[in-house]
Design a protein around this motif. Structure first.
Motif, PDB file in Angstrom:
ATOM      1  N   HIS A  59       9.280 -46.077  25.664  1.00  0.00           N
ATOM      2  CA  HIS A  59      10.533 -46.539  25.064  1.00  0.00           C
ATOM      3  C   HIS A  59      11.021 -45.556  24.006  1.00  0.00           C
ATOM      4  O   HIS A  59      10.226 -44.939  23.292  1.00  0.00           O
ATOM      5  CB  HIS A  59      10.357 -47.921  24.438  1.00  0.00           C
ATOM      6  N   ASP A  61      12.251 -45.760  21.066  1.00  0.00           N
ATOM      7  CA  ASP A  61      11.860 -45.887  19.666  1.00  0.00           C
ATOM      8  C   ASP A  61      10.438 -45.407  19.404  1.00  0.00           C
ATOM      9  O   ASP A  61      10.029 -45.283  18.247  1.00  0.00           O
ATOM     10  CB  ASP A  61      12.037 -47.327  19.172  1.00  0.00           C
ATOM     11  N   VAL A  93      18.518 -46.993  27.672  1.00  0.00           N
ATOM     12  CA  VAL A  93      18.888 -47.835  26.533  1.00  0.00           C
ATOM     13  C   VAL A  93      20.272 -48.416  26.772  1.00  0.00           C
ATOM     14  O   VAL A  93      21.181 -47.705  27.232  1.00  0.00           O
ATOM     15  CB  VAL A  93      18.877 -47.017  25.229  1.00  0.00           C
ATOM     16  N   THR A  97      23.021 -50.819  21.932  1.00  0.00           N
ATOM     17  CA  THR A  97      21.933 -50.357  21.058  1.00  0.00           C
ATOM     18  C   THR A  97      22.095 -48.884  20.721  1.00  0.00           C
ATOM     19  O   THR A  97      21.898 -48.460  19.585  1.00  0.00           O
ATOM     20  CB  THR A  97      20.576 -50.595  21.745  1.00  0.00           C
ATOM     21  N   LEU A  98      22.495 -48.104  21.712  1.00  0.00           N
ATOM     22  CA  LEU A  98      22.692 -46.678  21.489  1.00  0.00           C
ATOM     23  C   LEU A  98      23.825 -46.430  20.500  1.00  0.00           C
ATOM     24  O   LEU A  98      23.706 -45.598  19.598  1.00  0.00           O
ATOM     25  CB  LEU A  98      22.982 -45.991  22.819  1.00  0.00           C
TER      26      LEU A  98
END
Length: 233
Positions: A59, A61, A93, A97-98
């Protein structure tokens, strides 16, 4: 063992630096978003040189800063089932969120795949930076989620805790919770199997360094984590 933990600038993802001691080579685990400056300070303070980057899963993050840390002989280690995520995690993503992330940092997110990627497998033992690291495949949060186990604990832990091993759990196990399974590649059924077959058998004397939030122990999680109740190893 020397262990330094600090949160990334976004999503409070924990980045870990592990080494046999100051002035040695080290392992960087899950270099997330905006960790480069803090990581550089940690390396300078303890005179450490990255030997490898370990990724608990693919992921964004947890992997965003992997390419800047890698280079030369420093490779990124990821489970084969999450290898595809390193091709372009930005594409995985959701746009909202991006956009939120780009608004927070004031610049467009970019991605460069690391030059050297090593695929790891379940129960493989890695000898890196003077440390022995066992790979435990624990899918559910993603297909290739892993935990990294070491047969030692960080210096300075209270003796009364009676801890003798460390597990870097990524987003498999948190203090009082577990990783979500509703994202692409996640599976509640796989997570339940991982909790039963991989997490529960861990000894109570295991220190758990989580992907988000505070560290915990298997003794504490076995007694209090609602997601482990009703499961039998």
């Amino acid at each position: 063992m020397l262990a330094v933990a600090f949160p990334a600038a976004a999503f409070a993802t924990n980045c870990y630096v592990l080494a046999a001691g100051p002035g040695e080579q080290c392992l960087v685990v899950d270099p997330g978003i905006g960790v480069e400056d803090t990581l550089r300070e940690v390396l300078l303070e303890h005179r450490l040189r990255p030997a490898a980057v370990l990724l608990t899963h693919g992921h964004l993050d947890h992997v965003y800063s992997v390419a800047p840390v890698c280079g030369g002989d420093t490779a990124a280690y990821v489970h084969a089932d999450d290898r595809y995520r390193l091709e372009d995690p930005l594409a995985l993503v959701d746009p909202g969120t991006l956009a939120m992330m780009e608004a927070q940092f004031g610049r467009r997110a970019t991605w460069r795949e690391p030059d050297r990627v090593v695929e790891v497998t379940d129960r493989e033992v890695l000898s890196l930076a003077g440390l022995e690291v066992e790979v435990l495949h624990a899918p559910g949060h993603t297909e290739g989620s892993v935990m990294f186990g070491l047969p030692t604990v960080p210096d300075g832990l209270p003796a009364e805790e009676q801890l003798d091993r460390t597990m870097v759990s990524g987003d498999v196990l948190f203090a009082g919770s577990i990783g979500r399974t509703d994202l692409a590649g996640g599976s509640d059924a796989a997570m339940q199997r991982s909790l039963r077959d991989v997490v529960l058998p861990l000894p109570d004397s295991t220190l758990v360094l989580t992907g988000h939030g505070p560290a915990t122990t298997m003794r504490r999680e076995r007694a209090t984590n609602p997601y482990l109740r009703g499961l039998s190893a």
